[in-house]
Design a protein around this motif. Sequence first.
Motif, PDB file in Angstrom:
ATOM      1  N   LYS B 160      19.127  26.438  12.220  1.00 15.22           N
ATOM      2  CA  LYS B 160      20.231  26.256  11.286  1.00 15.22           C
ATOM      3  C   LYS B 160      21.125  25.076  11.695  1.00 15.22           C
ATOM      4  O   LYS B 160      21.774  24.477  10.856  1.00 15.22           O
ATOM      5  CB  LYS B 160      21.101  27.534  11.218  1.00 15.22           C
ATOM      6  CG  LYS B 160      20.326  28.798  10.844  1.00 15.22           C
ATOM      7  CD  LYS B 160      19.727  28.709   9.453  1.00 15.22           C
ATOM      8  CE  LYS B 160      18.804  29.895   9.177  1.00 15.22           C
ATOM      9  NZ  LYS B 160      17.983  29.677   7.988  1.00 15.22           N
ATOM     10  N   ALA B 185      19.571  28.079  16.551  1.00 16.48           N
ATOM     11  CA  ALA B 185      20.044  29.120  15.636  1.00 16.48           C
ATOM     12  C   ALA B 185      20.848  30.053  16.524  1.00 16.48           C
ATOM     13  O   ALA B 185      20.351  30.492  17.570  1.00 16.48           O
ATOM     14  CB  ALA B 185      18.875  29.848  14.997  1.00 16.48           C
ATOM     15  N   ASP B 189      23.346  34.733  13.951  1.00 17.33           N
ATOM     16  CA  ASP B 189      22.774  34.367  12.665  1.00 17.33           C
ATOM     17  C   ASP B 189      21.885  35.503  12.168  1.00 17.33           C
ATOM     18  O   ASP B 189      20.789  35.709  12.658  1.00 17.33           O
ATOM     19  CB  ASP B 189      21.947  33.076  12.797  1.00 17.33           C
ATOM     20  CG  ASP B 189      21.550  32.511  11.448  1.00 17.33           C
ATOM     21  OD1 ASP B 189      21.130  33.314  10.592  1.00 17.33           O
ATOM     22  OD2 ASP B 189      21.668  31.301  11.244  1.00 17.33           O
TER      23      ASP B 189
END
Lengths: 82, 276
Positions: B160, B185, B189
């Motif tokens: 991400k 990430a 998350d």
Amino acid sequence: MIQPFDFFILTTLLAGGFFGIFYFSYDRGLQSLIILFMGIAYVLWGVWHHKKEGLLVFRVILEYALFAGIGIIILLSLINKT
Amino acid sequence: MKKFLRNFFLPHPDNNHKAHALHHFSLAAYVAVFLLVQFTTSALANHYPRVLGFATNITVNDVFRYTNEEREKNQISDLTLNDKLNLAAQRKAEDMFSRGYWSHNSPQGTTPWSFITQANYYYLLAGENLARDFNDSQAVVNAWMKSSTHKENIVNSKYKDIGIAVVNGRLNGIETTLVVQMFGAQLNDKEVLSSSAASTLTQSPLPPAPPAINLFSLTKRFSLVLTIGLLILLLLDVLLIYRRKIFRLAGNSLAHMVFLIMLSFAVALISRGSIL
């Protein structure tokens, strides 16, 4: 006198080598090896071609070796420039 | 003077039907001059890196943009530039310069993940791409995309965030540009947590700053002048020898032309850089 078969071999050898240089982009070790082999292949082609013609003398081999040397030095300088 | 130039550039009975510029001695001289110029410019680049060296046009924004463009092509959501990962990437690049290594792990065994956690980014997934010696951002991303392991990081939908550093410096005595790209990430998350049972680590690396004269371009131009110059001389040689129907015990000029044409293409297309 142009011998199409001889030139077909030469073009294939060189084109294969240059394709290899780009295919293995960013792998300098392998690129350097390909360049050295191309130089040697060019000299060997010259020897073969002139032997077939019955015109093989030392200064002809030297001429091919010098052209191969120019190519090798130029390409190695470029890929090793950091 | 006219005679000298004719004998130097054109085949003629006075030069035994071979231009002096194509004689063995001249060819050996080109090799010697080329090597001399290479050694001199490299030495100058080491002593005056700001004047003669490698110029790059790599920016964090461009690397970020091209990376997201590649993700979009694969219908994957864009990455967000994360300050903590930026800091981790910056520290990794500085560490490579200060300790003199080009690798994912430092000689002391420090992994890329240490830099990420030290920047207070707590990851579920993390990855690293490295590159060096490239001229521009697009070439860096293109090189990564050509390598399956680096591409895996760029188009991994589980990442991400991204952090990027482009740092110029001297690595093992050579002026260069390093590019570090770190993917991640975070632990919180939810989307990543639901699709991945355990933490996974993947790694893959990136390039240097601009002096007044770009050494790579200089070498490239010098090489092109030499090969194209030789090509013109060989073309004149082939045409004149064919027209005069002269037999000569020498190398095949047409073969040399084929060799130099291929060489010119290679010189024109070759690009700098390596990835890890």
